[in-house]
Write a protein that holds these residues in place. Structure first.
Motif, PDB file in Angstrom:
ATOM      1  N   VAL A   1       0.839  -1.206   0.000  1.00  0.00           N
ATOM      2  CA  VAL A   1       0.000   0.000   0.000  1.00  0.00           C
ATOM      3  C   VAL A   1       0.871   1.253   0.000  1.00  0.00           C
ATOM      4  O   VAL A   1       0.627   2.204  -0.757  1.00  0.00           O
ATOM      5  CB  VAL A   1      -0.958   0.000   1.215  1.00  0.00           C
ATOM      6  CG1 VAL A   1      -1.710   1.330   1.302  1.00  0.00           C
ATOM      7  CG2 VAL A   1      -1.944  -1.157   1.109  1.00  0.00           C
ATOM      8  N   THR A   2       1.906   1.258   0.839  1.00  0.00           N
ATOM      9  CA  THR A   2       2.800   2.413   0.914  1.00  0.00           C
ATOM     10  C   THR A   2       3.496   2.659  -0.414  1.00  0.00           C
ATOM     11  O   THR A   2       3.548   3.797  -0.909  1.00  0.00           O
ATOM     12  CB  THR A   2       3.849   2.196   2.017  1.00  0.00           C
ATOM     13  OG1 THR A   2       3.183   2.006   3.274  1.00  0.00           O
ATOM     14  CG2 THR A   2       4.774   3.392   2.113  1.00  0.00           C
TER      15      THR A   2
ATOM     16  N   THR B   1       2.548   1.748  -3.370  1.00  0.00           N
ATOM     17  CA  THR B   1       1.584   2.133  -4.395  1.00  0.00           C
ATOM     18  C   THR B   1       1.172   3.594  -4.251  1.00  0.00           C
ATOM     19  O   THR B   1       1.148   4.347  -5.235  1.00  0.00           O
ATOM     20  CB  THR B   1       0.343   1.225  -4.334  1.00  0.00           C
ATOM     21  OG1 THR B   1       0.758  -0.145  -4.462  1.00  0.00           O
ATOM     22  CG2 THR B   1      -0.625   1.559  -5.447  1.00  0.00           C
ATOM     23  N   VAL B   2       0.869   4.001  -3.024  1.00  0.00           N
ATOM     24  CA  VAL B   2       0.463   5.392  -2.784  1.00  0.00           C
ATOM     25  C   VAL B   2       1.609   6.338  -3.122  1.00  0.00           C
ATOM     26  O   VAL B   2       1.417   7.356  -3.810  1.00  0.00           O
ATOM     27  CB  VAL B   2       0.018   5.581  -1.324  1.00  0.00           C
ATOM     28  CG1 VAL B   2      -0.203   7.065  -1.021  1.00  0.00           C
ATOM     29  CG2 VAL B   2      -1.259   4.800  -1.054  1.00  0.00           C
ATOM     30  N   PHE B   3       2.797   6.008  -2.653  1.00  0.00           N
ATOM     31  CA  PHE B   3       3.958   6.854  -2.941  1.00  0.00           C
ATOM     32  C   PHE B   3       4.238   6.875  -4.439  1.00  0.00           C
ATOM     33  O   PHE B   3       4.647   7.902  -4.995  1.00  0.00           O
ATOM     34  CB  PHE B   3       5.173   6.342  -2.176  1.00  0.00           C
ATOM     35  CG  PHE B   3       6.331   7.298  -2.183  1.00  0.00           C
ATOM     36  CD1 PHE B   3       6.248   8.532  -1.556  1.00  0.00           C
ATOM     37  CD2 PHE B   3       7.521   6.966  -2.814  1.00  0.00           C
ATOM     38  CE1 PHE B   3       7.308   9.420  -1.560  1.00  0.00           C
ATOM     39  CE2 PHE B   3       8.596   7.844  -2.836  1.00  0.00           C
ATOM     40  CZ  PHE B   3       8.493   9.070  -2.195  1.00  0.00           C
TER      41      PHE B   3
ATOM     42  N   PHE C   1       2.021   6.763  -6.838  1.00  0.00           N
ATOM     43  CA  PHE C   1       1.090   7.717  -7.455  1.00  0.00           C
ATOM     44  C   PHE C   1       1.570   9.152  -7.253  1.00  0.00           C
ATOM     45  O   PHE C   1       1.497   9.978  -8.173  1.00  0.00           O
ATOM     46  CB  PHE C   1      -0.315   7.550  -6.865  1.00  0.00           C
ATOM     47  CG  PHE C   1      -1.124   6.491  -7.538  1.00  0.00           C
ATOM     48  CD1 PHE C   1      -1.816   6.776  -8.712  1.00  0.00           C
ATOM     49  CD2 PHE C   1      -1.201   5.212  -7.023  1.00  0.00           C
ATOM     50  CE1 PHE C   1      -2.580   5.798  -9.347  1.00  0.00           C
ATOM     51  CE2 PHE C   1      -1.946   4.223  -7.643  1.00  0.00           C
ATOM     52  CZ  PHE C   1      -2.636   4.515  -8.813  1.00  0.00           C
ATOM     53  N   ILE C   2       2.064   9.454  -6.050  1.00  0.00           N
ATOM     54  CA  ILE C   2       2.550  10.815  -5.773  1.00  0.00           C
ATOM     55  C   ILE C   2       3.713  11.166  -6.698  1.00  0.00           C
ATOM     56  O   ILE C   2       3.734  12.231  -7.330  1.00  0.00           O
ATOM     57  CB  ILE C   2       2.967  10.939  -4.299  1.00  0.00           C
ATOM     58  CG1 ILE C   2       1.754  10.779  -3.388  1.00  0.00           C
ATOM     59  CG2 ILE C   2       3.651  12.285  -4.048  1.00  0.00           C
ATOM     60  CD1 ILE C   2       2.102  10.702  -1.910  1.00  0.00           C
TER      61      ILE C   2
ATOM     62  N   GLN D   1       9.548   1.880  -7.386  1.00  0.00           N
ATOM     63  CA  GLN D   1       8.688   1.401  -6.304  1.00  0.00           C
ATOM     64  C   GLN D   1       8.769  -0.110  -6.169  1.00  0.00           C
ATOM     65  O   GLN D   1       8.726  -0.650  -5.061  1.00  0.00           O
ATOM     66  CB  GLN D   1       7.249   1.842  -6.544  1.00  0.00           C
ATOM     67  CG  GLN D   1       7.035   3.343  -6.478  1.00  0.00           C
ATOM     68  CD  GLN D   1       7.568   3.939  -5.191  1.00  0.00           C
ATOM     69  OE1 GLN D   1       7.260   3.466  -4.097  1.00  0.00           O
ATOM     70  NE2 GLN D   1       8.386   4.980  -5.315  1.00  0.00           N
TER      71      GLN D   1
END
Length: 265
Positions: free
Chosen positions: A26-27, A29-31, A33-34, A65
């Motif tokens: 999750v971390t 993936t979110v990072f 996107f940023i 990532q």
């Protein structure tokens, strides 16, 4: 067979941390996107920056990532444990084992990296491919070359982190050195920006450092920026740094373990 068993045991050990793996996915993936949207804005203003088009830039983001945990680009991986064992004196037990200290920890790190490649590498890359247009190769040979490059990247990463861990033989606390090493890795591996973006002689210089082996070279292999002779030179570059750093680690290990004092005894 001993070191194969160590690697397999390390793989099973990290496989038990399912919640941590999910949180890491999750971390990442979110990072991802940023960073991806930051790159989109940057490449909108500077198309073909560093020789990459936008799809290649997006692929670089998600490759970073995918390899973040595999190559331990931000942390010590399992070598934080070695650093702690040196600090507490438990390393004395390791030195009594009928096994080579460096090879033992290398095997353990390869097992960890294999689990992270499956657990935290595939999913973020797949999510990125679903949302963004990525320049992924269609040839099996390119994927094989990429996996070989990733293996060499992990060995180079281990060799650097092993040197940092061994410094704890002389330092009261190696946390500060680990932090500095992590920051250097983030910048010089290409995690912040591809090294090809850096201008002039500085750009050429940073691509000669060992950290370039950990992300920039594998990403270029995946993107097809390295083919033929350039591919062989890239793999040789990684292998050369791996051998040199492992040899240096062997020398430092010999100096550190020539006389080990545990708790004053």
């Amino acid at each position: 067979m001993l070191y194969t068993a160590v690697a397999a045991g390390s793989f099973r050990r990290y496989a038990t941390y399912r919640t941590a793996t999910v949180a890491g996915v999750v971390t990442n993936t979110v990072f991802g996107f940023i960073v991806a949207y930051t790159y989109i804005a940057l490449w909108h203003e500077r198309p073909h920056l560093g020789g990459y088009d936008q799809a290649q830039a997006m692929t670089f983001v998600w490759t970073g990532q995918a390899l973040l945990a595999v190559s331990a680009l931000m942390s010590g991986g399992n070598l934080d444990e070695l650093q702690e064992r040196i600090r507490t004196g438990d390393i004395a037990v390791d030195l009594y084992r009928p096994a080579d200290l460096q090879l033992w920890w290398l095997a353990a790190d390869l097992g960890r990296a294999a689990l992270q490649l499956i657990g935290r590498g595939v999913v973020p890359m797949a999510v990125g491919a679903l949302v963004f247009p990525l320049a992924l190769p269609g040839e099996a040979l390119t994927w094989c070359a990429f996996l070989l490059s990733v293996l060499l990247a992990v060995v180079v990463s281990f060799a650097l982190r092993y040197l940092v861990a061994l410094a704890s033989f002389w330092l009261l606390d190696g946390a500060g050195l680990s932090l500095i090493s992590g920051l250097a890795c983030m910048f010089f591996s290409g995690m912040v920006l591809p090294l090809r973006v850096f201008p002039g002689d500085f750009g050429h210089f940073v691509q000669l450092l060992p950290w370039a082996s950990m992300l920039q070279v594998p990403a270029d292999v995946l993107l097809g920026a390295r083919t033929g002779g350039a591919l062989l030179r890239g793999l040789a570059f990684q292998a050369g740094w791996a051998v040199a750093l492992l040899a240096l680690g062997r020398l430092v290990q010999r100096a550190a373990t020539r006389k080990v004092v545990v708790h004053g005894g």
